[in-house]
Design an enzyme around this catalytic site. Structure first.
Site, PDB file in Angstrom:
ATOM      1  CG  ASP A 192      80.906  13.739  21.551  1.00 44.93           C
ATOM      2  OD1 ASP A 192      80.364  13.583  20.441  1.00 44.93           O
ATOM      3  OD2 ASP A 192      80.519  14.588  22.358  1.00 44.93           O
ATOM      4  CG  ASP A 241      76.422  19.157  31.780  1.00 45.43           C
ATOM      5  OD1 ASP A 241      76.620  19.538  30.602  1.00 45.43           O
ATOM      6  OD2 ASP A 241      76.836  18.060  32.204  1.00 45.43           O
ATOM      7  CG  HIS A 279      78.161  18.579  27.766  1.00 38.56           C
ATOM      8  ND1 HIS A 279      77.414  17.573  28.341  1.00 38.56           N
ATOM      9  CD2 HIS A 279      77.627  18.736  26.530  1.00 38.56           C
ATOM     10  CE1 HIS A 279      76.504  17.147  27.481  1.00 38.56           C
ATOM     11  NE2 HIS A 279      76.609  17.844  26.381  1.00 38.56           N
ATOM     12  CD  GLU A 316      79.125  15.722  31.026  1.00 36.58           C
ATOM     13  OE1 GLU A 316      78.735  16.895  30.866  1.00 36.58           O
ATOM     14  OE2 GLU A 316      78.373  14.744  30.890  1.00 36.58           O
TER      15      GLU A 316
HETATM   16  C1  F6R Z   1      77.487  15.651  20.892  1.00 38.67           C
HETATM   17  C2  F6R Z   1      77.996  16.827  21.580  1.00 38.67           C
HETATM   18  C3  F6R Z   1      77.214  17.467  22.683  1.00 38.67           C
HETATM   19  C4  F6R Z   1      75.930  18.119  22.180  1.00 38.67           C
HETATM   20  C5  F6R Z   1      75.162  18.754  23.326  1.00 38.67           C
HETATM   21  C6  F6R Z   1      73.823  19.320  22.882  1.00 38.67           C
HETATM   22  O1  F6R Z   1      78.365  15.248  19.874  1.00 38.67           O
HETATM   23  O2  F6R Z   1      79.043  17.254  21.267  1.00 38.67           O
HETATM   24  O3  F6R Z   1      78.033  18.423  23.309  1.00 38.67           O
HETATM   25  O4  F6R Z   1      76.231  19.090  21.211  1.00 38.67           O
HETATM   26  O5  F6R Z   1      74.933  17.794  24.331  1.00 38.67           O
HETATM   27  O6  F6R Z   1      72.966  18.294  22.522  1.00 38.67           O
HETATM   28  P1  F6R Z   1      71.495  18.592  21.971  1.00 38.67           P
HETATM   29  O7  F6R Z   1      71.696  19.292  20.670  1.00 38.67           O
HETATM   30  O8  F6R Z   1      70.873  17.238  21.784  1.00 38.67           O
HETATM   31  O9  F6R Z   1      70.822  19.437  22.982  1.00 38.67           O
END
Ligand code: F6R
Length: 265
Positions: A67, A136, A138, A143
């Site tokens: 992303d 959440d 995702h 989301e």
């Molecule tokens: C970002 C992504 C997100 C993160 C997730 C966890 O490229 O794909 O799904 O993996 O938000 O983020 P952290 O590791 O910062 O808790």
């Protein structure tokens, strides 16, 4: 799905880095799907170490990130391109031309999403997709209520996600872009192998829902049950709300696939 529980965050990251290194040695032109976020930082640090100290070769590998935010340029300090350059791309022998992220400032975002899907297909599909989980539920920026068959597209970020990612934007959730381009759940499920890394107590409840709850679009990570080869690597803290811990530990100790990794248990 398999769940591997290791004592701490360092060992969980080491297992993931060793799995990636092994896959890269077995297939030097590996197509690697990458994630950003705090959970991944130690993994990339270990891959850089393996490159510097053990000659792990990225020269033929291609990467596709999950992303990118919409509306900020690649050189913005909060962009995922900047994150990847800082933690991995600039520190290993991976040419920029082989690294891919969706372009969040493309003039036609829908065309950009189609281009991204086509690039992945042209590369032969993703061999190994690295994933983290959001507070959440995702994966990528899919989301809650994301279609479980979705492809790369534009998504609005939830307040929970903007809160979670505020540290990269000076601590203010309002500064976090409100929209992003993300691979879809369907795109992720098309990869040949998924590796979900989850660390820290703050992820315990959502991990339990994703792993032991029903498959539901309300917890997009639960869709990983639809993947034929998904492995979840968690540290003790993140695993603390799982009910099947004993069974998961037994499988890690006894499945031949994990024999070479018992030093991490
Ligand atoms: C970002 C992504 C997100 C993160 C997730 C966890 O490229 O794909 O799904 O993996 O938000 O983020 P952290 O590791 O910062 O808790």
């Amino acid at each position: 799905m398999e769940v591997i529980i290791l004592p701490d965050k360092a060992k969980a990251a080491l297992l993931v880095a060793r799995i990636i290194a092994r896959a890269l040695r077995a297939k030097p032109d590996l197509v690697l799907g990458l994630a950003t976020g705090r959970t991944m930082e130690p993994v990339y640090g270990l891959l850089v170490e393996m490159h510097q100290q053990a000659g792990l070769d990225f020269s033929r590998c291609a990467t596709f990130n999950l992303d990118e935010y919409i509306g900020i340029p690649a050189d913005h300090p909060g962009s995922y391109r900047r994150y990847m350059d800082a933690f991995l791309f600039d520190r290993v022998n991976l040419s920029q031309a082989r690294t891919h992220l969706p372009d969040g400032i493309a003039s036609d975002l829908s065309a950009e999403c189609h281009r991204y899907e086509a690039l992945i297909a042209q590369a032969g599909g993703i061999d190994l997709q690295l994933l983290g989980i959001g507070d959440d539920g995702h994966i990528g920026f899919n989301e809650p209520l994301s279609s479980l068959r979705s492809r790369t597209r534009e998504k609005a970020l939830t307040p929970a996600t903007r809160e979670q990612n505020a540290p990269q934007f000076g601590g203010d959730p309002a500064q976090v872009p409100g929209r992003a381009l993300t691979m879809g759940v369907g795109t992720i499920l098309d990869s040949r192998r998924c590796l979900l890394l989850v660390t820290g107590r703050s992820k315990a409840a959502i991990l339990a829902q994703a792993v032991e709850g029903p498959i539901t679009a309300m917890v997009p990570a639960s869709a990983l049950h639809l993947h034929p080869r998904c492995q979840v690597v968690a540290d003790e803290e993140a695993a603390s709300a799982l009910r099947g811990i004993d069974q998961y530990r037994w499988l890690f100790a006894h499945e031949p696939e994990w024999a070479d990794f018992q030093d991490l248990a």
